[in-house]
Scaffold this motif. Structure first.
Motif, short mmCIF file in Angstrom:
data_model
loop_
_atom_site.label_atom_id
_atom_site.label_comp_id
_atom_site.label_asym_id
_atom_site.label_seq_id
_atom_site.Cartn_x
_atom_site.Cartn_y
_atom_site.Cartn_z
N THR A 37 2.47 -1.82 -5.12
CA THR A 37 1.20 -1.61 -5.82
C THR A 37 1.44 -0.78 -7.07
O THR A 37 2.08 0.26 -7.01
CB THR A 37 0.21 -0.87 -4.90
N TRP B 85 -3.92 -4.29 -3.90
CA TRP B 85 -3.23 -3.28 -3.10
C TRP B 85 -2.25 -3.91 -2.11
O TRP B 85 -2.47 -5.01 -1.61
CB TRP B 85 -4.23 -2.47 -2.27
N ILE C 26 0.31 -5.75 -9.73
CA ILE C 26 1.31 -5.56 -8.70
C ILE C 26 2.69 -5.68 -9.34
O ILE C 26 2.82 -6.22 -10.44
CB ILE C 26 1.18 -6.57 -7.54
#
Length: 373
Positions: free
Chosen positions: A118, A181, A149
């Motif tokens: 993340t 995430w 990401i």
């Protein structure tokens, strides 16, 4: 002085390659993993694929450091950080937000390693990295919002390609995405591609899991993310998905906000759809938990569930063992009295993963960070 990667823009993916320096990078990290342009041609020191993968590599981060750490184990119980507790890759130089979280490492069927993280720093304002609490307004995008990401690939665990993938720029309709995430990767044999799945939401809405597919070089995503799993319980969120294939079944473990002790699972006969929610509470915790990740003990039918008790002070990793994914036997936290799970030179790892590696790969990582030939 740490090396700072050059960047090349490829659509909404920012590719990083070696070159340049940073005069003031934090934290001080010493020896670092190397960011390179290409790893598709195996180097001469690649380990034979026939060597047993009987050692283990823990990838993790620390809450107030936001960088990547590695620790190795020969027995799956006692773990030693290869850099004596210092990061092996600084989030300050790899991430758009100058910090990473939630590293996940897997080995693909091609023998290469695939690392996802993340791109998020939750203390960036306190550390003077930005003037706002979050990258975008919390009123519109929520707590901990982020856009990107990180995808990385290696054949030796030392030399890596790296790319930052901005989902809000890459896919139409994702401009108002609130979060991306805890990305993880899984090889899809039907598509012969690496599937990348992660937690997301639109704006401040309910969190759920989605999936996409990476390009062969693991530098970007190729299709707009599709729904993987959402909680069937009204108003509840799902984050931190982790998939394990056992026989012809896929077990998806995840965190949900059903109350203290948050780990649940859903099971399907298909990788990308059909997951049936099981409301049975898996972890015995009375505090908040997250980040379930399952790995297998070498040469056995025993699987180990690792998860993060984030509400503990200090936080810690907890472990359970199972052979059937119905009964999970709690074996305790790192360094707890009576627990077989130990850390030798580090504390408070967060949201990590454990990957099977060969003893020779563990040796090479230790030699590299000890600056030995």
């Amino acid at each position: 002085m740490p090396r700072f990667p050059k960047v090349t823009l490829l659509g909404a993916a920012t590719l990083l390659s070696a070159g340049g320096t940073v005069q003031n990078s934090s934290p001080r990290t010493g020896q670092q993993l190397q960011i390179v342009r290409n790893v598709d041609h195996p180097p001469r020191w690649q380990v034979s694929s026939g060597e047993p993968q009987s050692a283990y590599l823990l990838s993790y981060f620390k809450e107030h450091v936001h960088s990547l750490h590695f620790a190795v184990s020969r027995d799956g119980y006692s773990f030693t950080d290869v850099n004596n507790g210092a990061p092996v890759l600084s989030g300050a130089v790899i991430a758009g937000q100058k910090g990473i979280r939630d590293p996940y490492l897997m080995r693909g069927p091609d023998g290469a390693f695939y690392l996802t993280m993340t791109d998020l720093h939750i203390y960036a304002r306190q550390e003077g990295l930005r003037t706002t609490d979050w990258e975008r307004p919390a009123s519109r995008y929520g707590w901990g919002n982020n856009r990107a990401i990180i995808l990385m690939k290696s054949r030796d665990l030392i030399h890596w390609t790296a790319a930052r993938v901005d989902l809000t720029r890459l896919f139409r309709g994702y401009r108002d995405m609130g979060i991306a995430w805890a990305p993880e990767a899984f090889y899809d044999p039907a598509r012969r591609r690496m599937m990348v799945y992660f937690s997301t939401r639109m704006g401040t809405g309910r969190n759920s899991l989605v999936y996409s597919y990476a390009d062969p070089h693991f530098r970007t995503l190729t299709i707009r993310p599709r729904p993987l799993f959402a909680s069937p319980r009204a108003g509840k969120s799902v984050v931190d998905g982790d998939i394990t294939r056992v026989g012809n079944r896929y077990h998806l473990l995840f965190s949900t906000d059903d109350g203290a002790g948050n780990i649940r699972q859903a099971v399907s006969g298909r990788l990308t759809s059909g997951y049936v929610y099981d409301p049975t509470k898996i972890d015995p915790e009375t505090l908040g938990t997250e980040a379930p990740m399952v790995w297998r003990r070498h040469g056995t039918g025993t699987y180990v569930l690792m998860y993060d008790v984030y509400a503990a002070k200090p936080n810690n990793m907890v472990f359970s063992e199972t052979t059937d994914f119905r009964t999970f036997r709690n074996i305790g936290r790192f360094n707890d009295p009576g627990s077989p799970m130990k850390t030798t030179n580090f504390t408070s790892p967060k949201h990590g993963s454990i990957t099977a590696i060969t003893p020779a790969e563990a040796d090479r990582l230790e030699r590299y960070f000890a600056n030995r030939p």
